[in-house]
Write a protein that holds these residues in place. Sequence first.
Motif, PDB file in Angstrom:
ATOM      1  N   UNK A 189       0.784  -1.237   0.258  1.00 32.09           N
ATOM      2  CA  UNK A 189       0.020  -0.039   0.134  1.00 32.09           C
ATOM      3  C   UNK A 189       0.911   1.279  -0.050  1.00 32.09           C
ATOM      4  N   UNK A 190       1.951   1.456   0.866  1.00 32.17           N
ATOM      5  CA  UNK A 190       2.963   2.542   0.901  1.00 32.17           C
ATOM      6  C   UNK A 190       4.072   2.014   1.455  1.00 32.17           C
ATOM      7  N   UNK A 191       5.244   2.760   1.155  1.00 30.38           N
ATOM      8  CA  UNK A 191       6.613   2.604   1.655  1.00 30.38           C
ATOM      9  C   UNK A 191       7.326   3.838   1.434  1.00 30.38           C
ATOM     10  N   UNK A 192       8.297   3.654   2.353  1.00 27.06           N
ATOM     11  CA  UNK A 192       9.096   4.986   2.289  1.00 27.06           C
ATOM     12  C   UNK A 192      10.601   4.707   3.155  1.00 27.06           C
ATOM     13  N   UNK A 193      11.546   5.436   2.764  1.00 28.50           N
ATOM     14  CA  UNK A 193      12.731   4.995   3.274  1.00 28.50           C
ATOM     15  C   UNK A 193      12.954   5.547   4.693  1.00 28.50           C
ATOM     16  N   UNK A 194      13.365   4.648   5.596  1.00 29.60           N
ATOM     17  CA  UNK A 194      13.370   4.977   6.971  1.00 29.60           C
ATOM     18  C   UNK A 194      14.722   4.465   7.643  1.00 29.60           C
ATOM     19  N   UNK A 195      15.548   5.389   8.409  1.00 27.46           N
ATOM     20  CA  UNK A 195      16.593   4.899   9.023  1.00 27.46           C
ATOM     21  C   UNK A 195      16.436   4.683  10.348  1.00 27.46           C
ATOM     22  N   UNK A 196      16.073   3.434  10.653  1.00 29.25           N
ATOM     23  CA  UNK A 196      15.580   3.050  12.017  1.00 29.25           C
ATOM     24  C   UNK A 196      16.167   3.545  13.314  1.00 29.25           C
ATOM     25  N   UNK A 197      17.665   2.808  13.034  1.00 29.82           N
ATOM     26  CA  UNK A 197      18.581   3.114  14.250  1.00 29.82           C
ATOM     27  C   UNK A 197      18.846   4.489  14.537  1.00 29.82           C
ATOM     28  N   UNK A 198      18.762   5.167  13.422  1.00 30.55           N
ATOM     29  CA  UNK A 198      19.099   6.628  13.842  1.00 30.55           C
ATOM     30  C   UNK A 198      18.134   7.403  14.409  1.00 30.55           C
ATOM     31  N   UNK A 199      16.872   6.800  14.410  1.00 30.84           N
ATOM     32  CA  UNK A 199      15.725   7.428  14.809  1.00 30.84           C
ATOM     33  C   UNK A 199      15.285   6.971  16.398  1.00 30.84           C
ATOM     34  N   UNK A 200      15.392   5.522  16.553  1.00 30.66           N
ATOM     35  CA  UNK A 200      15.313   5.079  17.751  1.00 30.66           C
ATOM     36  C   UNK A 200      16.341   4.753  18.263  1.00 30.66           C
ATOM     37  N   UNK A 201      17.528   4.666  17.992  1.00 27.76           N
ATOM     38  CA  UNK A 201      18.737   4.473  18.666  1.00 27.76           C
ATOM     39  C   UNK A 201      19.039   2.994  18.776  1.00 27.76           C
ATOM     40  N   UNK A 202      19.459   2.372  19.958  1.00 23.39           N
ATOM     41  CA  UNK A 202      19.961   0.964  20.019  1.00 23.39           C
ATOM     42  C   UNK A 202      19.011   0.179  20.271  1.00 23.39           C
ATOM     43  N   UNK A 203      17.833   0.623  20.896  1.00 22.74           N
ATOM     44  CA  UNK A 203      16.637  -0.284  21.588  1.00 22.74           C
ATOM     45  C   UNK A 203      15.511   0.244  21.002  1.00 22.74           C
ATOM     46  N   UNK A 204      14.375  -0.738  20.810  1.00 21.09           N
ATOM     47  CA  UNK A 204      13.157  -0.242  20.777  1.00 21.09           C
ATOM     48  C   UNK A 204      11.882  -1.188  20.958  1.00 21.09           C
ATOM     49  N   UNK A 205      10.898  -0.688  21.630  1.00 19.91           N
ATOM     50  CA  UNK A 205       9.774  -1.313  22.005  1.00 19.91           C
ATOM     51  C   UNK A 205       8.855  -1.437  21.061  1.00 19.91           C
ATOM     52  N   UNK A 206       8.308  -2.422  20.820  1.00 22.90           N
ATOM     53  CA  UNK A 206       7.243  -2.801  19.530  1.00 22.90           C
ATOM     54  C   UNK A 206       5.724  -2.792  20.231  1.00 22.90           C
ATOM     55  N   UNK A 207       4.950  -2.134  19.574  1.00 21.36           N
ATOM     56  CA  UNK A 207       3.760  -2.279  20.099  1.00 21.36           C
ATOM     57  C   UNK A 207       2.478  -1.395  19.361  1.00 21.36           C
ATOM     58  N   UNK A 208       1.444  -1.048  19.925  1.00 23.73           N
ATOM     59  CA  UNK A 208       0.339  -0.570  19.377  1.00 23.73           C
ATOM     60  C   UNK A 208      -0.060   0.547  20.318  1.00 23.73           C
ATOM     61  N   UNK A 209      -0.895   1.496  19.695  1.00 23.95           N
ATOM     62  CA  UNK A 209      -1.653   2.389  20.388  1.00 23.95           C
ATOM     63  C   UNK A 209      -3.112   2.777  19.836  1.00 23.95           C
ATOM     64  N   UNK A 210      -3.972   3.343  20.322  1.00 28.14           N
ATOM     65  CA  UNK A 210      -5.202   4.028  19.715  1.00 28.14           C
ATOM     66  C   UNK A 210      -5.859   4.911  20.382  1.00 28.14           C
ATOM     67  N   UNK A 211      -6.770   5.585  20.132  1.00 30.83           N
ATOM     68  CA  UNK A 211      -7.605   6.550  20.777  1.00 30.83           C
ATOM     69  C   UNK A 211      -8.813   7.173  20.047  1.00 30.83           C
ATOM     70  N   UNK A 212      -9.744   7.427  21.061  1.00 28.43           N
ATOM     71  CA  UNK A 212     -11.008   8.088  20.794  1.00 28.43           C
ATOM     72  C   UNK A 212     -11.027   9.554  20.979  1.00 28.43           C
ATOM     73  N   UNK A 213     -11.908  10.444  20.485  1.00 27.03           N
ATOM     74  CA  UNK A 213     -12.010  11.905  20.678  1.00 27.03           C
ATOM     75  C   UNK A 213     -13.403  12.292  21.032  1.00 27.03           C
ATOM     76  N   UNK A 214     -14.052  13.250  20.431  1.00 29.33           N
ATOM     77  CA  UNK A 214     -15.328  13.302  20.338  1.00 29.33           C
ATOM     78  C   UNK A 214     -16.303  12.236  20.004  1.00 29.33           C
TER      79      UNK A 214
END
Length: 263
Positions: A189-214
């Motif tokens: 559906x979509x893709x983009x170049x990401x430099x993962x280690x430069x963004x998160x560093x040497x560790x990462x937690x994987x997971x999910x979030x969600x929200x509601x509003x009005x």
Amino acid sequence: MKNAFILGASLLCLSTGAFAASIDLTTGTLNGNASVSGTDVELTEAIQSQRGSVFTSTASSISSTTTFSANFTYSISTPSGGGADGLAFVIQNSSAGSGALGSAGGGLGYGGIDQSVTVEFDNWNNGGIDDNLENHVGINVDGNLDSIVTADPVFDLDNVSMATAWVDYDGTTLSVATSTDGIRPMVDLLSTNIDLSSIVGSLAFFGFTAATGGEIAVHTIHDFNLEFGSTVTPIPLPAGLPLLGGGLLLMGWLGRKQRSLAS
Ligand SMILES: [Ca+2]
Ligand SMILES: [Ca+2]
Ligand SMILES: [Ca+2]
């Protein structure tokens, strides 16, 4: 000789299976309004202004050579007022660690989580140049709600009883696919170049979030699989079985043996 060949082949099958990693999110770190519902994690109820997250309780090592493949099943149900706000797959190494939880409403529970890469499944138009479609999937960095890239998943995220998403990272490109039939589409559906280690560093937690509003919906993650490429740690084989390398050596030896018999 035939038995030895079968042993070699079965070891190869074991090695393939060893890389599949189903993550039991119900034993992860649940934050905000997230709760366990049977074998699922319900990130929000259909109640206004909720936000929830779930992350692996331990961080994974990340480096410049990290690659991974993830897939998960999700649903967005009992929408009211048009259904909102959506859910997100988040890779993050923020100071809150596995307790990370971002903003509600248009923040989808990831807004403001820094050192993060997010794939959002956003079903409410909050305006802005990349949120002008009510129904979109996007890739976002550092908890910024302005996506790097967005696309319309074609099916309606407001009320999806069961959908599957695939997120792959080859060390350079992050690619996303999603469908409602459990079959991976031929084209991402979509893709983009990401430099993962430069963004998160040497560790990462994987997971999910969600929200509601009005406006509201129930956001649920049913199943999560994550496999690393270059950083995978092989699981131990049952006692008495040689290691994978032994199976490969056996295959090689058999190949040489058969060639020598033929000559
Ligand atoms: Ca909506
Ligand atoms: Ca939105
Ligand atoms: Ca968005």
